[in-house]
Design an enzyme around this catalytic site. Structure first.
Site, PDB file in Angstrom:
ATOM      1  CG  ASP A   8      -0.376   0.246   2.521  1.00 15.71           C
ATOM      2  OD1 ASP A   8       0.882   0.328   2.609  1.00 15.71           O
ATOM      3  OD2 ASP A   8      -1.122   0.375   3.507  1.00 15.71           O
ATOM      4  CB  CYS A  65       0.937  -2.351   4.604  1.00 15.64           C
ATOM      5  SG  CYS A  65       0.720  -3.234   6.153  1.00 15.64           S
ATOM      6  CB  THR A  67       2.368  -2.203  10.796  1.00 15.54           C
ATOM      7  OG1 THR A  67       1.157  -2.709  10.202  1.00 15.54           O
ATOM      8  CG2 THR A  67       2.107  -0.862  11.473  1.00 15.54           C
ATOM      9  CG  HIS A  98      10.649 -24.137  11.990  1.00 19.61           C
ATOM     10  ND1 HIS A  98      10.788 -23.933  13.352  1.00 19.61           N
ATOM     11  CD2 HIS A  98      11.830 -24.662  11.582  1.00 19.61           C
ATOM     12  CE1 HIS A  98      11.990 -24.323  13.748  1.00 19.61           C
ATOM     13  NE2 HIS A  98      12.650 -24.751  12.685  1.00 19.61           N
ATOM     14  CG  HIS A 133       9.163 -28.069  10.842  1.00 23.67           C
ATOM     15  ND1 HIS A 133       8.930 -27.516  12.081  1.00 23.67           N
ATOM     16  CD2 HIS A 133      10.504 -28.257  10.759  1.00 23.67           C
ATOM     17  CE1 HIS A 133      10.074 -27.358  12.719  1.00 23.67           C
ATOM     18  NE2 HIS A 133      11.047 -27.804  11.940  1.00 23.67           N
TER      19      HIS A 133
END
Ligand code: RB5
Length: 143
Positions: A8, A65, A67, A98, A133
């Site tokens: 964004d 973005c 954050t 993992h 995993h």
């Protein structure tokens, strides 16, 4: 290898740096926007990159973005997406080893450029370990 990119306005500038870095390293890039700092809604780009990866138009995705939170939440709504929000190279490595993450997400207002590019490099260079995993990742897919 082809990498889908999305951001964004909060991630646009870092996305452009990641794009240049990937092209310089010989990756093919599928840039799904945004293409300026004009305000846009991050779910659009999380969704677009998520679909590009799941539909095999790209091998992996990178999302940015402000954050990294909103865009990773949005991408993870697409079945088959495992988008990992990372803030350091250890997380970028471990989420490949993992979680078999197929999208790396980060915050353009959180991480510096050097760290961001290192995370991209580590993420793309690291293989899924499988083994113990495998069943956990399968369990995520079966939720
Ligand atoms: C946009 O201002 C900001 O909310 C967005 O980039 C992101 O940080 C959301 O999680």
């Amino acid at each position: 290898m082809k990498i889908a990119l999305g951001a964004d306005h909060g991630g646009f500038e870092l996305k452009e740096k990641i794009k240049a870095h990937l092209i310089e390293k010989g990756y093919e890039v599928l840039d799904l926007g945004t293409h300026s700092t004009e305000s846009v809604d991050y779910p659009t780009f999380g969704h677009a990159v998520g679909h590009a990866v799941v539909d095999k138009k790209a091998d992996y995705g990178v999302l940015v973005c402000g954050t990294g939170i909103g865009i990773s939440i949005a991408a993870n709504k697409v079945p088959g997406v495992r988008a990992a929000l990372c803030t350091n190279t250890t997380m970028a490595r471990l989420t490949r080893e993992h979680n078999n993450a197929n999208i790396l997400a980060m915050g353009g207002r959180i991480v510096g450029d050097v760290l961001a590019l290192e995370m991209v490099d580590v993420f793309l260079a690291t293989e899924f370990q499988g083994g113990r995993h495998e069943k956990r990742v399968d369990a995520i897919e079966n939720i």
